[in-house]
Write an enzyme that holds these catalytic residues in place. Sequence first.
Site, PDB file in Angstrom:
ATOM      1  N   HIS A 170       0.862  -1.189  -0.070  1.00  0.00           N
ATOM      2  CA  HIS A 170       0.107   0.004  -0.008  1.00  0.00           C
ATOM      3  C   HIS A 170       0.978   1.253  -0.034  1.00  0.00           C
ATOM      4  O   HIS A 170       2.113   1.016   0.091  1.00  0.00           O
ATOM      5  CB  HIS A 170      -0.967  -0.005   1.022  1.00  0.00           C
ATOM      6  CG  HIS A 170      -0.289   0.135   2.415  1.00  0.00           C
ATOM      7  ND1 HIS A 170       0.269  -0.881   2.911  1.00  0.00           N
ATOM      8  CD2 HIS A 170      -0.581   0.984   3.401  1.00  0.00           C
ATOM      9  CE1 HIS A 170       0.579  -0.492   4.258  1.00  0.00           C
ATOM     10  NE2 HIS A 170       0.220   0.459   4.537  1.00  0.00           N
ATOM     11  N   HIS A 220       1.319   3.972   2.049  1.00  0.00           N
ATOM     12  CA  HIS A 220       1.999   4.596   3.171  1.00  0.00           C
ATOM     13  C   HIS A 220       3.207   4.770   2.981  1.00  0.00           C
ATOM     14  O   HIS A 220       3.972   3.922   2.559  1.00  0.00           O
ATOM     15  CB  HIS A 220       1.399   3.940   4.489  1.00  0.00           C
ATOM     16  CG  HIS A 220      -0.093   4.421   4.687  1.00  0.00           C
ATOM     17  ND1 HIS A 220      -0.639   3.444   5.591  1.00  0.00           N
ATOM     18  CD2 HIS A 220      -0.869   5.287   4.415  1.00  0.00           C
ATOM     19  CE1 HIS A 220      -1.997   3.844   5.816  1.00  0.00           C
ATOM     20  NE2 HIS A 220      -2.155   5.025   5.106  1.00  0.00           N
ATOM     21  N   HIS A 266      -7.454  -0.583   5.487  1.00  0.00           N
ATOM     22  CA  HIS A 266      -6.535   0.224   6.067  1.00  0.00           C
ATOM     23  C   HIS A 266      -6.143   1.278   4.967  1.00  0.00           C
ATOM     24  O   HIS A 266      -6.212   2.616   5.475  1.00  0.00           O
ATOM     25  CB  HIS A 266      -5.356  -0.734   6.237  1.00  0.00           C
ATOM     26  CG  HIS A 266      -3.834   0.122   6.945  1.00  0.00           C
ATOM     27  ND1 HIS A 266      -3.901   0.589   7.977  1.00  0.00           N
ATOM     28  CD2 HIS A 266      -2.723   0.366   6.194  1.00  0.00           C
ATOM     29  CE1 HIS A 266      -2.691   1.172   8.450  1.00  0.00           C
ATOM     30  NE2 HIS A 266      -2.089   1.088   6.962  1.00  0.00           N
ATOM     31  N   ASP A 313       5.615   4.590   5.122  1.00  0.00           N
ATOM     32  CA  ASP A 313       6.483   3.434   5.775  1.00  0.00           C
ATOM     33  C   ASP A 313       6.402   2.355   4.926  1.00  0.00           C
ATOM     34  O   ASP A 313       6.987   1.178   5.425  1.00  0.00           O
ATOM     35  CB  ASP A 313       6.141   3.430   7.195  1.00  0.00           C
ATOM     36  CG  ASP A 313       4.654   2.868   7.346  1.00  0.00           C
ATOM     37  OD1 ASP A 313       3.772   3.423   6.722  1.00  0.00           O
ATOM     38  OD2 ASP A 313       4.586   1.962   8.339  1.00  0.00           O
ATOM     39  N   HIS A 336       4.491  -4.741  10.920  1.00  0.00           N
ATOM     40  CA  HIS A 336       4.960  -4.002  12.290  1.00  0.00           C
ATOM     41  C   HIS A 336       5.026  -5.174  13.321  1.00  0.00           C
ATOM     42  O   HIS A 336       4.338  -6.101  13.606  1.00  0.00           O
ATOM     43  CB  HIS A 336       3.824  -3.085  12.342  1.00  0.00           C
ATOM     44  CG  HIS A 336       3.800  -1.956  11.513  1.00  0.00           C
ATOM     45  ND1 HIS A 336       4.757  -0.644  11.683  1.00  0.00           N
ATOM     46  CD2 HIS A 336       3.184  -1.744  10.310  1.00  0.00           C
ATOM     47  CE1 HIS A 336       4.412   0.041  10.798  1.00  0.00           C
ATOM     48  NE2 HIS A 336       3.589  -0.491   9.833  1.00  0.00           N
ATOM     49  N   ASP A 359       0.141  -3.960   6.187  1.00  0.00           N
ATOM     50  CA  ASP A 359      -0.796  -3.556   7.194  1.00  0.00           C
ATOM     51  C   ASP A 359      -2.270  -4.084   7.421  1.00  0.00           C
ATOM     52  O   ASP A 359      -3.013  -3.510   8.112  1.00  0.00           O
ATOM     53  CB  ASP A 359      -0.899  -2.073   7.496  1.00  0.00           C
ATOM     54  CG  ASP A 359       0.685  -1.457   7.786  1.00  0.00           C
ATOM     55  OD1 ASP A 359       1.559  -2.113   7.974  1.00  0.00           O
ATOM     56  OD2 ASP A 359       0.557  -0.360   7.589  1.00  0.00           O
TER      57      ASP A 359
HETATM   58 FE    FE Z   1       2.731   0.432   7.991  1.00  0.00          FE
HETATM   59 ZN    ZN Z   2      -0.098   1.337   6.563  1.00  0.00          ZN
END
Ligand code: FE
Ligand code: ZN
Length: 253
Positions: free
Chosen positions: A55, A57, A113, A59, A170, A132
Site C-alpha cells: 500500500h 503509506h 487500512h 513507511d 510491524h 498492514d
Molecule cells: Fe505501516
Molecule cells: Zn500503513
Amino acid sequence: MLDIHQFPCLNDNYGFLVRDRETGTTVAIDTPDGEKYLAEAEALGWTIDEIWNTHWHPDHAGGNLKIKEATGCKIRGPVGEAGKIPGIDEQLGGGDTFKIGNLGVHVLDVPGHTLGHIAFHVPEAQTAFVGDALFALGCGKVFEGDAKMMWESLSRLKALPPETTIYCAHEYTAKNAEFALSVDPDNSKLTAYADEVKARRQNGEWTVPTQMSRELEANPFLRADDPAMQEAMGHPGDPVSTFAEIRHRKDTF
Ligand code: FE
Ligand code: ZN
C-alpha cells in the site's frame, strides 16, 4: 524455496528481502527505508530485482525511488493506489498472478487500512506478505475503508491455508496481545500466545512472522464470525458489527 531476510526498519516496521533460491531473484517487500534495504542487500550479496508494495503509506513505499535509482528494479504495487506508489511499473489487483523465479505469486485485495491495499501469497512457499492488513494478534487501523470492507479483507486472509506463514509489517504484537486479552480473556490459546509474546519481547526477540493457524485461534479480529465473540460484543449473528466493535475498542484502548 525462498530465503527471507527480515530486519527492523524505522520505529517498528520490519523490512523483508526475499530471494528465490533457484534463480536468485530478489524482492524487497515494501520499502520503509531505502538506504537500509540497500545496505542489508549489499551485506548479503543480494541485488534487489523487484519491489512489491502492499500500500501507499510512506513507511511502505517511501524508499521506492531510492532503491529503483540504485538498482533499476521493477516496482509492482496496487492498481487502486498506483498514483501514490512512487516509480510503479506494474499495477496489480486481486486475482492477478505472477512469478518469483518459478514460484507462483497470488495477489489478494485486502482494502480497509487503505482502499487499494493488496497482499502477496506464495502458495508453494506457504508464505504471505500482508503489509498492514493483518498483524500478529491484530489488524490494521481502518483509515480509508469501513468495517465491512476490512472484515471482507480479513475473511479473504482467513481463507489462506492455516499453515501459511504470515509476514506482517510491524512489531505491534505485545500491545495487540494486551488488547486481545481484554476482549477474549477466557481463550486459553490466546493466553498462551500472549505469554509467549511477553517472554519473547523481554528477550528482545521478534514476534513476526506468525502463522495463520495461531491467528485463527487467538486473533480477536479474525474471530468476528465466532458466535461467542459476537455475543460478547453485543452483536449476535453479525460479523461486521462485531468486527467494528472490536476495532472501535482497540482504537480507544
Ligand atoms: Fe505501516
Ligand atoms: Zn500503513
